[in-house]
Design a protein around this motif. Structure first.
Motif, mmCIF file in Angstrom:
data_model
loop_
_atom_site.group_PDB
_atom_site.id
_atom_site.type_symbol
_atom_site.label_atom_id
_atom_site.label_comp_id
_atom_site.label_asym_id
_atom_site.label_seq_id
_atom_site.Cartn_x
_atom_site.Cartn_y
_atom_site.Cartn_z
ATOM 1 N N ASP A 153 0.865 -1.217 -0.019
ATOM 2 C CA ASP A 153 0.159 0.199 0.058
ATOM 3 C C ASP A 153 0.620 1.298 0.130
ATOM 4 O O ASP A 153 1.820 1.489 1.016
ATOM 5 C CB ASP A 153 -0.551 -0.464 1.202
ATOM 6 N N ALA B 71 -10.663 -4.789 2.884
ATOM 7 C CA ALA B 71 -10.360 -3.902 2.996
ATOM 8 C C ALA B 71 -10.537 -3.803 0.937
ATOM 9 O O ALA B 71 -10.529 -4.097 0.596
ATOM 10 C CB ALA B 71 -8.075 -4.247 2.346
ATOM 11 N N ILE C 24 -3.432 -3.862 -1.165
ATOM 12 C CA ILE C 24 -3.968 -3.993 -0.557
ATOM 13 C C ILE C 24 -4.059 -3.016 0.441
ATOM 14 O O ILE C 24 -3.323 -2.796 0.986
ATOM 15 C CB ILE C 24 -4.517 -5.254 0.247
ATOM 16 N N PRO D 143 -4.883 -1.193 4.331
ATOM 17 C CA PRO D 143 -4.976 -2.248 5.796
ATOM 18 C C PRO D 143 -6.231 -2.607 6.592
ATOM 19 O O PRO D 143 -7.073 -2.215 5.806
ATOM 20 C CB PRO D 143 -5.475 -0.744 7.021
ATOM 21 N N TRP D 144 -6.094 -3.285 6.518
ATOM 22 C CA TRP D 144 -7.455 -4.347 6.522
ATOM 23 C C TRP D 144 -8.415 -4.458 8.155
ATOM 24 O O TRP D 144 -7.859 -3.748 8.653
ATOM 25 C CB TRP D 144 -6.702 -5.544 6.630
ATOM 26 N N GLN D 145 -9.500 -4.597 7.527
ATOM 27 C CA GLN D 145 -10.423 -3.679 8.796
ATOM 28 C C GLN D 145 -11.587 -4.947 9.207
ATOM 29 O O GLN D 145 -12.530 -6.033 8.073
ATOM 30 C CB GLN D 145 -11.396 -2.798 7.932
ATOM 31 N N LEU E 244 -14.483 1.800 4.577
ATOM 32 C CA LEU E 244 -13.199 0.763 5.018
ATOM 33 C C LEU E 244 -11.891 1.371 4.459
ATOM 34 O O LEU E 244 -10.780 0.759 5.363
ATOM 35 C CB LEU E 244 -12.732 -0.237 3.147
ATOM 36 N N ALA F 120 -7.152 2.891 -0.841
ATOM 37 C CA ALA F 120 -5.726 1.565 -0.624
ATOM 38 C C ALA F 120 -4.903 2.847 -1.822
ATOM 39 O O ALA F 120 -5.212 3.452 -3.078
ATOM 40 C CB ALA F 120 -5.707 0.733 -1.671
#
Ligand code: 0L1
Ligand code: MG
Length: 254
Positions: free
Chosen positions: A87, A130, A162, A164-166, A246, A249
């Motif tokens: 990212d 994400a 991708i 940040p994962w949420q 979300l 990216a």
């Protein structure tokens, strides 16, 4: 008739040398099922060079994308670790033919969904969600292809980022999506464009991957598909996907 291994090799060479080639499927008499076998052989070249399979992507999951390329069926492709760009990281267009970028939603798989499992149960199969960007780059001249051609070409997969994962939010079926280039909005859409609900892309992916003998794995990334049409990627550009609730990216282009 050209054999599958030869077609896979020609597509692999086209990608490695960033050289467009003519479409191959019609002359070789390749149907959709055979095209997926070519795709497996094509990605096999990457795996033989040390890359690892890390997930799947869905393609043509929105009407905008289907209209853009003149094809009307959902397709899937394979993602490797080497295709991933951090990212905020950099993609070099010199290594690509005629790249385009599109905003997507990504899932991080937790448990392995069963084919035919109800949509509502899928939240428990997904560890995180994400915002994402996918860079696509058809290996065919003029970005023009038939359905078997694009499947054989690993659904134009080139790179992906991708955000940040949420944690999985309550609803992801109608989140606003923006694609920005150099801070300017160039495409707007909604996650509803992804088969009406991005979770449906996952159910479709599970079904189709199962049909072709690919089992999704815990920890794999799943790109659900684009929420808008793709735009050409130009050197010097800063590209960002913004997905409501979300986050973002982004990638830079050199
Ligand atoms: O990810 C995608 O939707 C791309 C699928 C292949 C068609 C294209 O190259 O635009
Ligand atoms: Mg895509």
């Amino acid at each position: 008739m050209t054999d599958l291994a030869t077609i896979a090799e020609r597509l692999d060479n086209a990608a490695r040398t960033a050289t467009a080639i003519p479409q191959l499927a019609a002359d070789a008499g390749i149907d959709v099922d055979t095209a997926y076998a070519v795709q497996e052989a094509l990605v096999g070249h990457r795996l033989a060079r040390g890359e690892t399979l890390v997930g799947l992507k869905m393609g043509l999951t929105s009407r905008a994308k289907m209209a853009q390329v003149g094809v009307d069926e959902v397709i899937w492709g394979r993602l490797t670790d080497a295709m991933r760009v951090d990212d905020g990281g950099t993609v070099t267009v010199g290594g690509l033919i005629h790249p385009r970028v599109e905003p997507e939603v990504a899932f991080l798989l937790d448990r392995l969904p069963e084919p035919g499992e109800p949509l509502a149960d899928f939240a428990s199969a997904v560890r995180a969600v994400a915002p994402a960007l996918e860079v696509i780059d058809s290996r065919y001249r003029d970005f023009t292809f038939s359905l078997p051609d694009v499947i054989a070409d690993n659904t134009s997969a080139a790179a992906y980022t991708i955000g940040p994962w949420q944690p999985v939010p309550a609803g992801i079926d109608n989140l606003g999506v923006l694609l920005e280039v150099d801070g300017r909005v160039v495409q707007t859409g909604s996650t509803a464009a992804i088969l009406g609900d991005p979770r449906r892309a996952l159910t479709e992916g599970v079904r189709l991957a199962g049909r072709y003998g690919v089992q999704l794995r815990t920890g794999w990334v799943f790109l659900a598909g684009a929420a808008t049409a793709a735009v050409p990627l130009k050197p010097g550009a800063h590209v960002r996907a913004v997905v409501e609730s979300l986050g973002t990216a982004s990638l830079k282009v050199t």
